[in-house]
Design a protein around this motif. Structure first.
Motif, PDB file in Angstrom:
ATOM      1  N   MET A   1       0.853  -1.197   0.000  1.00  0.00           N
ATOM      2  CA  MET A   1       0.000   0.000   0.000  1.00  0.00           C
ATOM      3  C   MET A   1       0.889   1.247   0.000  1.00  0.00           C
ATOM      4  SD  MET A   1      -3.103   0.886   2.602  1.00  0.00           S
ATOM      5  CE  MET A   1      -4.136  -0.366   1.866  1.00  0.00           C
ATOM      6  N   ALA A   2       0.569   2.187  -0.879  1.00  0.00           N
ATOM      7  CA  ALA A   2       1.374   3.406  -0.973  1.00  0.00           C
ATOM      8  C   ALA A   2       1.342   4.150   0.356  1.00  0.00           C
ATOM      9  CB  ALA A   2       0.839   4.296  -2.091  1.00  0.00           C
ATOM     10  N   LEU A   3       2.494   4.696   0.721  1.00  0.00           N
ATOM     11  CA  LEU A   3       2.617   5.393   1.991  1.00  0.00           C
ATOM     12  C   LEU A   3       1.613   6.539   2.108  1.00  0.00           C
ATOM     13  CD1 LEU A   3       4.415   4.933   4.390  1.00  0.00           C
ATOM     14  CD2 LEU A   3       5.926   6.733   3.571  1.00  0.00           C
ATOM     15  N   ALA A   4       1.356   7.201   0.988  1.00  0.00           N
ATOM     16  CA  ALA A   4       0.464   8.364   0.992  1.00  0.00           C
ATOM     17  C   ALA A   4      -0.926   8.006   1.476  1.00  0.00           C
ATOM     18  CB  ALA A   4       0.391   8.972  -0.400  1.00  0.00           C
ATOM     19  N   SER A   5      -1.302   6.727   1.363  1.00  0.00           N
ATOM     20  CA  SER A   5      -2.678   6.385   1.740  1.00  0.00           C
ATOM     21  C   SER A   5      -2.797   5.970   3.207  1.00  0.00           C
ATOM     22  CB  SER A   5      -3.228   5.299   0.827  1.00  0.00           C
ATOM     23  OG  SER A   5      -2.530   4.112   1.042  1.00  0.00           O
ATOM     24  N   ILE A   6      -1.714   6.106   3.979  1.00  0.00           N
ATOM     25  CA  ILE A   6      -1.770   5.820   5.418  1.00  0.00           C
ATOM     26  C   ILE A   6      -1.698   7.134   6.193  1.00  0.00           C
ATOM     27  CG2 ILE A   6      -0.615   4.755   7.383  1.00  0.00           C
ATOM     28  CD1 ILE A   6       0.329   2.547   5.555  1.00  0.00           C
ATOM     29  N   ARG A   7      -2.633   7.341   7.115  1.00  0.00           N
ATOM     30  CA  ARG A   7      -2.558   8.516   7.979  1.00  0.00           C
ATOM     31  C   ARG A   7      -1.843   8.090   9.259  1.00  0.00           C
ATOM     32  NH1 ARG A   7      -4.011  10.441  13.004  1.00  0.00           N
ATOM     33  NH2 ARG A   7      -4.631  12.632  13.051  1.00  0.00           N
ATOM     34  N   PRO A   8      -0.627   8.605   9.484  1.00  0.00           N
ATOM     35  CA  PRO A   8       0.120   8.197  10.679  1.00  0.00           C
ATOM     36  C   PRO A   8      -0.452   8.874  11.927  1.00  0.00           C
ATOM     37  CG  PRO A   8       1.355   9.844   9.447  1.00  0.00           C
ATOM     38  CD  PRO A   8       0.098   9.577   8.661  1.00  0.00           C
ATOM     39  N   PRO A   9      -0.193   8.321  13.110  1.00  0.00           N
ATOM     40  CA  PRO A   9      -0.692   8.972  14.319  1.00  0.00           C
ATOM     41  C   PRO A   9      -0.067  10.362  14.481  1.00  0.00           C
ATOM     42  CG  PRO A   9       0.678   7.051  14.868  1.00  0.00           C
ATOM     43  CD  PRO A   9       0.526   7.070  13.392  1.00  0.00           C
ATOM     44  N   ALA A  10      -0.890  11.331  14.867  1.00  0.00           N
ATOM     45  CA  ALA A  10      -0.404  12.703  15.038  1.00  0.00           C
ATOM     46  C   ALA A  10      -0.160  13.037  16.507  1.00  0.00           C
ATOM     47  CB  ALA A  10      -1.409  13.685  14.444  1.00  0.00           C
ATOM     48  N   VAL A  11      -0.872  12.374  17.416  1.00  0.00           N
ATOM     49  CA  VAL A  11      -0.782  12.757  18.837  1.00  0.00           C
ATOM     50  C   VAL A  11      -0.378  11.608  19.762  1.00  0.00           C
ATOM     51  CG1 VAL A  11      -2.367  14.725  18.605  1.00  0.00           C
ATOM     52  CG2 VAL A  11      -3.301  12.474  19.166  1.00  0.00           C
ATOM     53  N   ALA A  12       0.148  10.508  19.187  1.00  0.00           N
ATOM     54  CA  ALA A  12       0.705   9.442  20.029  1.00  0.00           C
ATOM     55  C   ALA A  12       1.910  10.020  20.768  1.00  0.00           C
ATOM     56  CB  ALA A  12       1.133   8.254  19.179  1.00  0.00           C
ATOM     57  N   GLY A  13       2.027   9.695  22.052  1.00  0.00           N
ATOM     58  CA  GLY A  13       3.127  10.261  22.831  1.00  0.00           C
ATOM     59  C   GLY A  13       2.756  11.602  23.459  1.00  0.00           C
ATOM     60  N   GLN A  14       1.614  12.180  23.044  1.00  0.00           N
ATOM     61  CA  GLN A  14       1.139  13.428  23.661  1.00  0.00           C
ATOM     62  C   GLN A  14      -0.195  13.176  24.364  1.00  0.00           C
ATOM     63  OE1 GLN A  14       1.602  15.316  19.590  1.00  0.00           O
ATOM     64  NE2 GLN A  14       1.547  17.106  20.914  1.00  0.00           N
ATOM     65  N   PHE A  15      -1.224  12.842  23.586  1.00  0.00           N
ATOM     66  CA  PHE A  15      -2.558  12.632  24.146  1.00  0.00           C
ATOM     67  C   PHE A  15      -2.687  11.238  24.763  1.00  0.00           C
ATOM     68  CE2 PHE A  15      -3.375  16.435  22.021  1.00  0.00           C
ATOM     69  CZ  PHE A  15      -4.672  16.871  22.228  1.00  0.00           C
ATOM     70  N   TYR A  16      -1.872  10.319  24.309  1.00  0.00           N
ATOM     71  CA  TYR A  16      -1.890   8.947  24.827  1.00  0.00           C
ATOM     72  C   TYR A  16      -0.507   8.350  24.598  1.00  0.00           C
ATOM     73  CZ  TYR A  16      -2.537   7.786  19.879  1.00  0.00           C
ATOM     74  OH  TYR A  16      -2.368   7.698  18.512  1.00  0.00           O
ATOM     75  N   PRO A  17      -0.155   7.261  25.280  1.00  0.00           N
ATOM     76  CA  PRO A  17       1.199   6.710  25.157  1.00  0.00           C
ATOM     77  C   PRO A  17       1.524   6.267  23.726  1.00  0.00           C
ATOM     78  CG  PRO A  17       0.076   5.785  27.068  1.00  0.00           C
ATOM     79  CD  PRO A  17      -0.949   6.554  26.296  1.00  0.00           C
ATOM     80  N   ALA A  95      -8.244  11.441   2.360  1.00  0.00           N
ATOM     81  CA  ALA A  95      -7.873  10.662   1.167  1.00  0.00           C
ATOM     82  C   ALA A  95      -7.245   9.339   1.628  1.00  0.00           C
ATOM     83  CB  ALA A  95      -6.902  11.453   0.310  1.00  0.00           C
ATOM     84  N   ALA A  96      -6.585   9.386   2.796  1.00  0.00           N
ATOM     85  CA  ALA A  96      -5.935   8.187   3.351  1.00  0.00           C
ATOM     86  C   ALA A  96      -6.945   7.052   3.512  1.00  0.00           C
ATOM     87  CB  ALA A  96      -5.305   8.517   4.696  1.00  0.00           C
ATOM     88  N   GLN A  97      -6.495   5.838   3.272  1.00  0.00           N
ATOM     89  CA  GLN A  97      -7.367   4.667   3.360  1.00  0.00           C
ATOM     90  C   GLN A  97      -7.113   3.827   4.612  1.00  0.00           C
ATOM     91  OE1 GLN A  97      -9.943   3.987   0.908  1.00  0.00           O
ATOM     92  NE2 GLN A  97      -9.376   6.138   0.753  1.00  0.00           N
ATOM     93  N   VAL A  98      -6.116   4.243   5.385  1.00  0.00           N
ATOM     94  CA  VAL A  98      -5.763   3.519   6.618  1.00  0.00           C
ATOM     95  C   VAL A  98      -5.356   4.539   7.677  1.00  0.00           C
ATOM     96  CG1 VAL A  98      -4.025   1.994   7.679  1.00  0.00           C
ATOM     97  CG2 VAL A  98      -4.971   1.425   5.441  1.00  0.00           C
ATOM     98  N   PHE A  99      -5.812   4.363   8.915  1.00  0.00           N
ATOM     99  CA  PHE A  99      -5.349   5.171  10.049  1.00  0.00           C
ATOM    100  C   PHE A  99      -4.451   4.281  10.906  1.00  0.00           C
ATOM    101  CE2 PHE A  99      -8.149   8.217   8.573  1.00  0.00           C
ATOM    102  CZ  PHE A  99      -8.367   9.285   9.431  1.00  0.00           C
ATOM    103  N   ALA A 100      -3.225   4.721  11.141  1.00  0.00           N
ATOM    104  CA  ALA A 100      -2.283   3.934  11.940  1.00  0.00           C
ATOM    105  C   ALA A 100      -2.265   4.439  13.376  1.00  0.00           C
ATOM    106  CB  ALA A 100      -0.891   4.024  11.337  1.00  0.00           C
ATOM    107  N   THR A 101      -2.142   3.514  14.334  1.00  0.00           N
ATOM    108  CA  THR A 101      -1.917   3.861  15.747  1.00  0.00           C
ATOM    109  C   THR A 101      -0.823   2.926  16.261  1.00  0.00           C
ATOM    110  OG1 THR A 101      -3.269   2.267  16.990  1.00  0.00           O
ATOM    111  CG2 THR A 101      -4.461   4.096  15.919  1.00  0.00           C
ATOM    112  N   PRO A 102      -0.318   3.160  17.475  1.00  0.00           N
ATOM    113  CA  PRO A 102       0.681   2.228  18.017  1.00  0.00           C
ATOM    114  C   PRO A 102       0.154   0.789  18.134  1.00  0.00           C
ATOM    115  CG  PRO A 102       0.687   4.274  19.269  1.00  0.00           C
ATOM    116  CD  PRO A 102      -0.494   4.351  18.349  1.00  0.00           C
ATOM    117  N   LEU A 103      -1.178   0.598  18.077  1.00  0.00           N
ATOM    118  CA  LEU A 103      -1.745  -0.753  18.182  1.00  0.00           C
ATOM    119  C   LEU A 103      -1.966  -1.405  16.809  1.00  0.00           C
ATOM    120  CD1 LEU A 103      -4.404  -0.341  21.040  1.00  0.00           C
ATOM    121  CD2 LEU A 103      -1.944  -0.768  21.202  1.00  0.00           C
ATOM    122  N   GLY A 104      -1.608  -0.707  15.744  1.00  0.00           N
ATOM    123  CA  GLY A 104      -1.789  -1.301  14.408  1.00  0.00           C
ATOM    124  C   GLY A 104      -2.589  -0.389  13.490  1.00  0.00           C
ATOM    125  N   ASP A 105      -2.980  -0.944  12.354  1.00  0.00           N
ATOM    126  CA  ASP A 105      -3.664  -0.167  11.316  1.00  0.00           C
ATOM    127  C   ASP A 105      -5.170  -0.417  11.331  1.00  0.00           C
ATOM    128  OD1 ASP A 105      -1.184   0.665  10.589  1.00  0.00           O
ATOM    129  OD2 ASP A 105      -1.048  -0.526   8.754  1.00  0.00           O
TER     130      ASP A 105
END
Length: 274
Positions: A1-17, A95-105
């Motif tokens: 999957m193209a990297l552009a279609s994954i939304r990486p976590p923006a607030v991991a380490g701030q709002f949650y571990p 546009a992203a097709q996947v949201f990533a978190t520290p627990l997975g996609d």
């Protein structure tokens, strides 16, 4: 999957571990100690807060704990929340097709993503989603509670409540679909003022009276849309928790209000309640 279609976590380490093990431990702790103010059946829709877990996590947990019996039932979560950083008209899908978190996609529901673009009030734009925390902080809770699910992540900007209700209606589905509204209540009032303001806002929600304003709740527009739909479907609102940051982890001079509310099928026929 193209990297552009994954939304990486923006607030991991701030709002949650940001560390997976620490995050799992914290979520498990909050979920196992969650206590609801009233008993409620399994919900069709929930309103949950979106501050840092230290502040609003225990309040959110009271709603997520209710979903445990639906672990294998819920396959789609329709998520609506306010835009905090980028002003938009209508509603925005990423546009992203996947949201990533520290627990997975977490995959975005492709079918709904395609279908919603036919609407004039829905745009596709990654920018409002890129740094937005209101939906992201809900994902780890959902990943802990549900087995396998897709999301329909919508940020709500300047939009009539009726349009939001129409989108919710289009996505209503059956028992496989959970509607999730992410919203805090009052912002930066004194502890006592916040208690008054938040109690009044919550009473309005419990009566399914749309018409909340943004002083009462940052997610007033998505909440109002849900209330219109909930009334149409004869759902009943149950207050699970109502606190503010002065109760959880902050000082009491300026607080932010949090609530968790579950919307459930009414046990009695609708005509018996009028």
């Amino acid at each position: 999957m193209a990297l552009a279609s994954i939304r990486p976590p923006a607030v991991a380490g701030q709002f949650y571990p940001g560390d997976e093990r620490v995050l799992r431990t914290q979520l498990a702790e909050m979920l196992s100690t969650a206590v609801a103010l009233e008993a409620a059946p399994t919900p069709k829709a929930i309103i949950v807060p979106h501050a840092g877990y230290m502040y609003s996590g225990p309040v959110a947990a009271s709603a997520y704990a209710l979903l445990a019996p639906l672990r294998q039932t819920i396959r789609r979560v329709v998520m609506l929340g306010p835009t905090h950083r980028v002003a938009i008209r209508g509603l925005a899908l990423p546009a992203a097709q996947v949201f990533a978190t520290p627990l997975g996609d977490v995959p975005v529901s492709r079918a709904d993503w395609m279908a919603l673009q036919a609407r004039g009030d829905v745009i596709v734009d990654d920018r409002p989603h890129a740094l937005e925390h209101c939906l992201e902080v809900q994902l780890p809770f959902l990943q802990m509670i549900l087995e396998r699910f897709e999301i329909v992540p919508l940020l709500v900007g300047d939009a009539p409540a009726q349009d939001v209700a129409s989108v919710i209606e289009q996505l209503w589905g059956g028992p496989e679909t959970l509607i999730l509204i992410s919203s805090d209540l009052s912002h930066y009032l004194s502890y006592r003022e916040a208690q008054w303001s938040d109690r009044a806002a919550v009473e309005q929600v419990l009566e399914l009276q749309a018409g909340l304003d943004h002083e009462q709740a940052c997610g007033a527009t998505p909440i109002n849309g849900l209330l219109i739909a909930a009334r149409k479907h004869h759902l009943r609102a149950h207050l699970l928790d109502l606190r503010n940051s002065g109760d959880t982890a902050g000082d009491r001079s300026q607080v932010v209000g949090y609530t968790s509310i579950a919307f459930c099928e009414a046990e009695t026929p609708s005509h018996a309640r009028h």
